[in-house]
Design a protein around this motif. Structure first.
Motif, mmCIF file in Angstrom:
data_model
loop_
_atom_site.group_PDB
_atom_site.id
_atom_site.type_symbol
_atom_site.label_atom_id
_atom_site.label_comp_id
_atom_site.label_asym_id
_atom_site.label_seq_id
_atom_site.Cartn_x
_atom_site.Cartn_y
_atom_site.Cartn_z
ATOM 1 N N LEU A 218 0.855 -1.197 0.000
ATOM 2 C CA LEU A 218 0.000 0.000 0.000
ATOM 3 C C LEU A 218 0.883 1.235 0.000
ATOM 4 C CD1 LEU A 218 -1.153 -2.007 2.513
ATOM 5 C CD2 LEU A 218 -2.940 -0.268 2.499
ATOM 6 N N ASN A 219 0.505 2.228 -0.776
ATOM 7 C CA ASN A 219 1.182 3.517 -0.678
ATOM 8 C C ASN A 219 0.653 4.280 0.525
ATOM 9 O OD1 ASN A 219 2.796 3.270 -3.004
ATOM 10 N ND2 ASN A 219 1.061 3.830 -4.297
ATOM 11 N N LEU A 220 1.547 4.986 1.190
ATOM 12 C CA LEU A 220 1.148 5.919 2.245
ATOM 13 C C LEU A 220 1.091 7.306 1.613
ATOM 14 C CD1 LEU A 220 3.383 4.784 5.258
ATOM 15 C CD2 LEU A 220 0.886 4.692 5.121
ATOM 16 N N VAL A 221 -0.122 7.794 1.359
ATOM 17 C CA VAL A 221 -0.242 9.105 0.716
ATOM 18 C C VAL A 221 -0.828 10.110 1.704
ATOM 19 C CG1 VAL A 221 -0.469 8.091 -1.578
ATOM 20 C CG2 VAL A 221 -2.519 8.647 -0.284
ATOM 21 N N GLY A 222 -0.408 11.344 1.575
ATOM 22 C CA GLY A 222 -0.847 12.392 2.480
ATOM 23 C C GLY A 222 -2.370 12.484 2.536
ATOM 24 N N ALA A 223 -2.924 12.533 3.748
ATOM 25 C CA ALA A 223 -4.370 12.580 3.930
ATOM 26 C C ALA A 223 -4.902 13.959 3.528
ATOM 27 C CB ALA A 223 -4.717 12.286 5.389
ATOM 28 N N PRO A 224 -6.138 13.986 3.022
ATOM 29 C CA PRO A 224 -6.725 15.281 2.631
ATOM 30 C C PRO A 224 -6.945 16.174 3.846
ATOM 31 C CG PRO A 224 -8.351 13.498 2.453
ATOM 32 C CD PRO A 224 -7.043 12.852 2.769
ATOM 33 N N ASP B 255 6.209 -9.723 9.588
ATOM 34 C CA ASP B 255 6.469 -9.517 8.153
ATOM 35 C C ASP B 255 5.754 -8.300 7.577
ATOM 36 O OD1 ASP B 255 8.259 -10.477 6.303
ATOM 37 O OD2 ASP B 255 7.439 -12.497 6.319
ATOM 38 N N VAL B 256 5.682 -7.256 8.393
ATOM 39 C CA VAL B 256 5.199 -5.954 7.927
ATOM 40 C C VAL B 256 6.422 -5.048 7.778
ATOM 41 C CG1 VAL B 256 3.942 -3.874 8.608
ATOM 42 C CG2 VAL B 256 2.917 -6.133 8.961
ATOM 43 N N HIS B 257 6.555 -4.398 6.643
ATOM 44 C CA HIS B 257 7.744 -3.601 6.355
ATOM 45 C C HIS B 257 7.324 -2.180 5.976
ATOM 46 C CE1 HIS B 257 10.091 -7.303 6.555
ATOM 47 N NE2 HIS B 257 9.043 -7.862 5.963
ATOM 48 N N VAL B 258 7.709 -1.231 6.805
ATOM 49 C CA VAL B 258 7.297 0.164 6.630
ATOM 50 C C VAL B 258 8.439 0.953 5.993
ATOM 51 C CG1 VAL B 258 6.584 2.260 7.837
ATOM 52 C CG2 VAL B 258 5.793 0.015 8.644
ATOM 53 N N HIS B 259 8.107 1.683 4.948
ATOM 54 C CA HIS B 259 9.094 2.534 4.271
ATOM 55 C C HIS B 259 8.597 3.978 4.296
ATOM 56 C CE1 HIS B 259 11.458 -0.723 2.203
ATOM 57 N NE2 HIS B 259 10.398 -1.395 2.590
ATOM 58 N N LEU B 260 9.424 4.853 4.813
ATOM 59 C CA LEU B 260 9.093 6.286 4.816
ATOM 60 C C LEU B 260 10.149 7.001 3.973
ATOM 61 C CD1 LEU B 260 8.252 6.525 8.616
ATOM 62 C CD2 LEU B 260 6.620 6.482 6.712
ATOM 63 N N GLU C 252 7.724 17.740 3.806
ATOM 64 C CA GLU C 252 6.424 18.409 3.719
ATOM 65 C C GLU C 252 5.400 17.379 3.253
ATOM 66 O OE1 GLU C 252 5.535 21.707 4.071
ATOM 67 O OE2 GLU C 252 3.613 21.748 2.996
ATOM 68 N N CYS C 253 4.314 17.257 4.020
ATOM 69 C CA CYS C 253 3.237 16.349 3.620
ATOM 70 C C CYS C 253 2.093 17.163 3.046
ATOM 71 C CB CYS C 253 2.756 15.543 4.828
ATOM 72 S SG CYS C 253 1.587 14.233 4.403
ATOM 73 N N ARG C 254 1.620 16.755 1.884
ATOM 74 C CA ARG C 254 0.469 17.414 1.257
ATOM 75 C C ARG C 254 -0.535 16.337 0.871
ATOM 76 N NH1 ARG C 254 4.931 19.960 -1.415
ATOM 77 N NH2 ARG C 254 4.686 18.559 -3.199
ATOM 78 N N PRO C 255 -1.829 16.708 0.751
ATOM 79 C CA PRO C 255 -2.829 15.707 0.366
ATOM 80 C C PRO C 255 -2.432 14.998 -0.931
ATOM 81 C CG PRO C 255 -3.911 17.718 1.074
ATOM 82 C CD PRO C 255 -2.436 18.025 1.023
ATOM 83 N N GLY C 256 -2.478 13.683 -0.919
ATOM 84 C CA GLY C 256 -2.196 12.892 -2.120
ATOM 85 C C GLY C 256 -0.727 12.650 -2.388
ATOM 86 N N ARG C 257 0.170 13.275 -1.631
ATOM 87 C CA ARG C 257 1.597 13.090 -1.888
ATOM 88 C C ARG C 257 2.047 11.726 -1.368
ATOM 89 N NH1 ARG C 257 6.908 16.826 -0.163
ATOM 90 N NH2 ARG C 257 8.015 16.329 -2.077
ATOM 91 N N LYS C 258 2.843 11.023 -2.168
ATOM 92 C CA LYS C 258 3.364 9.732 -1.723
ATOM 93 C C LYS C 258 4.450 9.953 -0.679
ATOM 94 C CE LYS C 258 2.525 7.030 -5.936
ATOM 95 N NZ LYS C 258 3.133 6.622 -7.221
ATOM 96 N N MET C 259 4.184 9.527 0.554
ATOM 97 C CA MET C 259 5.096 9.769 1.676
ATOM 98 C C MET C 259 5.847 8.499 2.090
ATOM 99 S SD MET C 259 4.634 12.944 2.172
ATOM 100 C CE MET C 259 5.481 13.247 3.738
ATOM 101 N N ILE D 220 -1.109 9.056 7.338
ATOM 102 C CA ILE D 220 -0.002 10.009 7.341
ATOM 103 C C ILE D 220 -0.562 11.328 6.834
ATOM 104 C CG2 ILE D 220 0.885 9.444 5.016
ATOM 105 C CD1 ILE D 220 3.759 9.660 6.362
ATOM 106 N N ARG D 221 -0.175 12.418 7.475
ATOM 107 C CA ARG D 221 -0.751 13.727 7.129
ATOM 108 C C ARG D 221 0.178 14.824 7.587
ATOM 109 N NH1 ARG D 221 -2.481 15.994 11.824
ATOM 110 N NH2 ARG D 221 -2.892 14.540 13.536
#
Lengths: 382, 382
Positions: free
Chosen positions: A308-314, A333-338, A343-350, A376-377
């Motif tokens: 799943l992509n973590l994208v900036g919340a609206p 077996d969960v792997h988190v990538h940041l 700067e976080c903006r709505p819809g930005r891939k974070m 993420i926001r």
């Protein structure tokens, strides 16, 4: 054969998350990585061996990068392809060749390339701007900007005359809308020797209402012979470009079982992020091996995966904050990538999250749960 | 819980390969990494977010690191533990606690700690320097320097009076030589909450003539109940230090089936390098999670593994060159790590190779083949 270390120095035009994730295999193989980005402290600039600051279209900045390293590639299409082509003609090692980049930058030219090479793709036509010409082509259809599209921008679905009145500006074309198709992605990597490897097709699960990627499943839920055909078609497509490098091939599997090539990205791709943990060799390590002209690694999928992509919340902007991360880390077996974006903006891939497991059903349930709990926001309300 | 990003900033005293390999999970979790090293361009300095140059014993350099980050750890024992203890007493977050580091720095004190806590370890004694006192203790025995030993230095096997005449200088003690023991390594990680995880025991296969590590096998070729006992003993040992962090516990399994603790390193360890590819969560990611006080990840071993160190070949110095690398990369599930050291010297650790497979027999054969074909050395004859 005796190799001097470092084997070669790599330069990447663009310092986004794709170049950032290339930094890890670069470190592992002791390969100095330089990134060019307009901003200091870009996601890749933060972890690369060195960063150069400049426009991705500035001939002087591109030349400076070429001169500082042995091999150059890019982490997005929107870069100065004409300059890079001239530098390649003058002897610089730029992979994939900038002529491929230039071809792919223009989606109309890309479609014509597929038609010319007998690669199945949906019907398309330039229309004269009148609704009548669109209706004659057939609706629903997809309007695409010839250049500059990215992450869903530059694409519009046209169902009726009202949609057409709000159409995309500039040079565009229409192509057939492939209803109810399964969207597949196949990563392909090849090196100068001609060695070419493909990864298992992944399935892009799209929210039917928002038309946004919800998550990606590896392997795709398709029959083994269809998966084989998809890999073969992706390999044929990449071979038609006749230039080493890493490519992301997007395909449609139609309801009648036909495979169509949608678009190709001549670089690392979102649909290959799961390969970091799920495959023997990640897309980034194979990209690096291709740039170094070293033998490519096995693409075998170790376990099933969901990404799943973590994208900036609206509704929020500013420095990133994240909810729901801590309980997630307790799951196996969960792997988190940041990605280090400041700067976080709505819809930005974070960032993104990859989960490995044994069954697709289990992974789908986990993905739905993560989508409902991890946010993420930016720290400030818009 | 809402977490601000970055979660915390990490500082590591020492810029060697262990800190270098920590940089990868730091990048993945967007954690800025600063390393302190006496030399610019250290293995970790090349890939960290920032590097500070200074002696690892200089109070001002250590204080500057502590002030620049949120949590400090170290990638070797030979650092200024007194200064770090004072900084910890003044409120700095340093993990494991420098008092543990100070205890472990002195191998005699370390042995006394095990005896005091009922942790099985080989018999030991300070001797008065006379051969008679050594003979009374019993030979063969192992003479150990109380401080400063590292990578086989500071350890001597004493079999007879001639050996004793060439004994190690300085403060030393002798301990029983554990004949024909299997050497095991267990990585243990714990966080402030008390959560503690152990990895599968690995087996260190030592060249019987050179007394050097040939390769490491994961899992060790021991019965499951013995593996369970080894993990439990390693956990008990680490719990006795009462301080969060990552620890490498070296054990002997004697011919009569007894487990003895040999030594502990309060940091990432060579015997955990295979965890990068072979385990769900690498030793480095769990070290990072412990430093951040986040939930620890699964230590499950995905496949069997063999790990070989790439050490500088005798007779050569200078910039590193490598033979035998290219054919190796064609083999499936072979993972090459190079540490970025700019000078290769005989015996210097320059990298490592991990191979994953399904059977230990197959992996041993591959390891022997790699040892015979891959050579890293300086470019100039000594």
């Amino acid at each position: 054969m005796t190799l001097q270390l470092p084997i070669k120095r790599i330069g990447i035009v663009g310092g986004g998350q794709l170049a950032r994730m290339l930094a890890s295999p670069c470190a592992t193989l002791q390969v100095p990585l330089t990134v060019l980005d307009p901003m200091a402290g870009s996601p890749a600039g933060l972890v690369a061996t060195s960063e150069q600051i400049g426009s991705l279209h500035d001939p002087r900045a591109l030349q400076a990068l070429v001169e500082a390293v042995d091999v150059v590639s890019f982490d997005l299409e929107n870069v100065g392809a004409d300059t890079l082509s001239a530098l390649a003609d003058a002897g610089a090692s730029i992979l994939p060749h900038p002529d491929v980049l230039r071809l792919i930058q223009n989606k109309w030219d890309q479609k014509q390339h597929y038609l010319k090479h007998g690669i199945p793709t949906s019907a398309c036509r330039r229309v004269d701007g009148s609704w009548a010409s669109v209706e004659a082509f057939g609706v629903p259809c997809v309007q695409k900007a010839e250049v500059g599209g990215y992450d869903g921008r530059g694409v519009a679905i046209i169902e009726n005359e009202a949609d057409w009145q709000h159409r995309l500006p500039g040079d565009t074309f229409v192509e057939a809308y492939v209803a109810n198709a399964i969207e597949l992605g196949v990563m392909v990597c090849c090196r100068a020797s001609g060695e070419l490897v493909t990864y298992d097709p992944v399935e892009m699960v799209v929210d039917p209402e928002l038309h946004l990627l919800k998550y990606l499943l590896a392997p795709a839920r398709i029959a083994p012979d269809v998966a084989q055909q998809a890999r073969a078609l992706a390999a044929q497509t990449v071979a038609s470009f006749n230039s080493p490098g890493l490519y992301g091939v997007e395909l449609f599997l139609t309801v009648d079982g036909t495979l169509w090539v949608n678009e190709v990205a001549p670089r690392a791709h979102n649909s290959g992020h799961h390969t970091i943990e799920a495959c023997v060799t990640s897309q980034f390590e194979n990209q690096l091996r291709a740039l170094l002209d070293l033998p490519l690694g096995s693409t075998t999928l170790r376990r099933s995966a969901v990404m799943l992509n973590l994208v900036g919340a609206p509704g929020y902007v500013g420095s990133p904050v994240i909810d729901g991360l801590v309980p997630l880390l307790s799951e196996p077996d969960v792997h988190v990538h940041l990605y280090g974006k400041q700067e976080c903006r709505p819809g930005r891939k974070m960032g993104h999250i990859t989960v490995l497991g044994d069954s697709t059903e289990e992974l789908v349930a986990i993905a739905e749960d993560i989508a409902a709990t991890v946010v993420i926001r930016g720290e400030n309300r818009q």
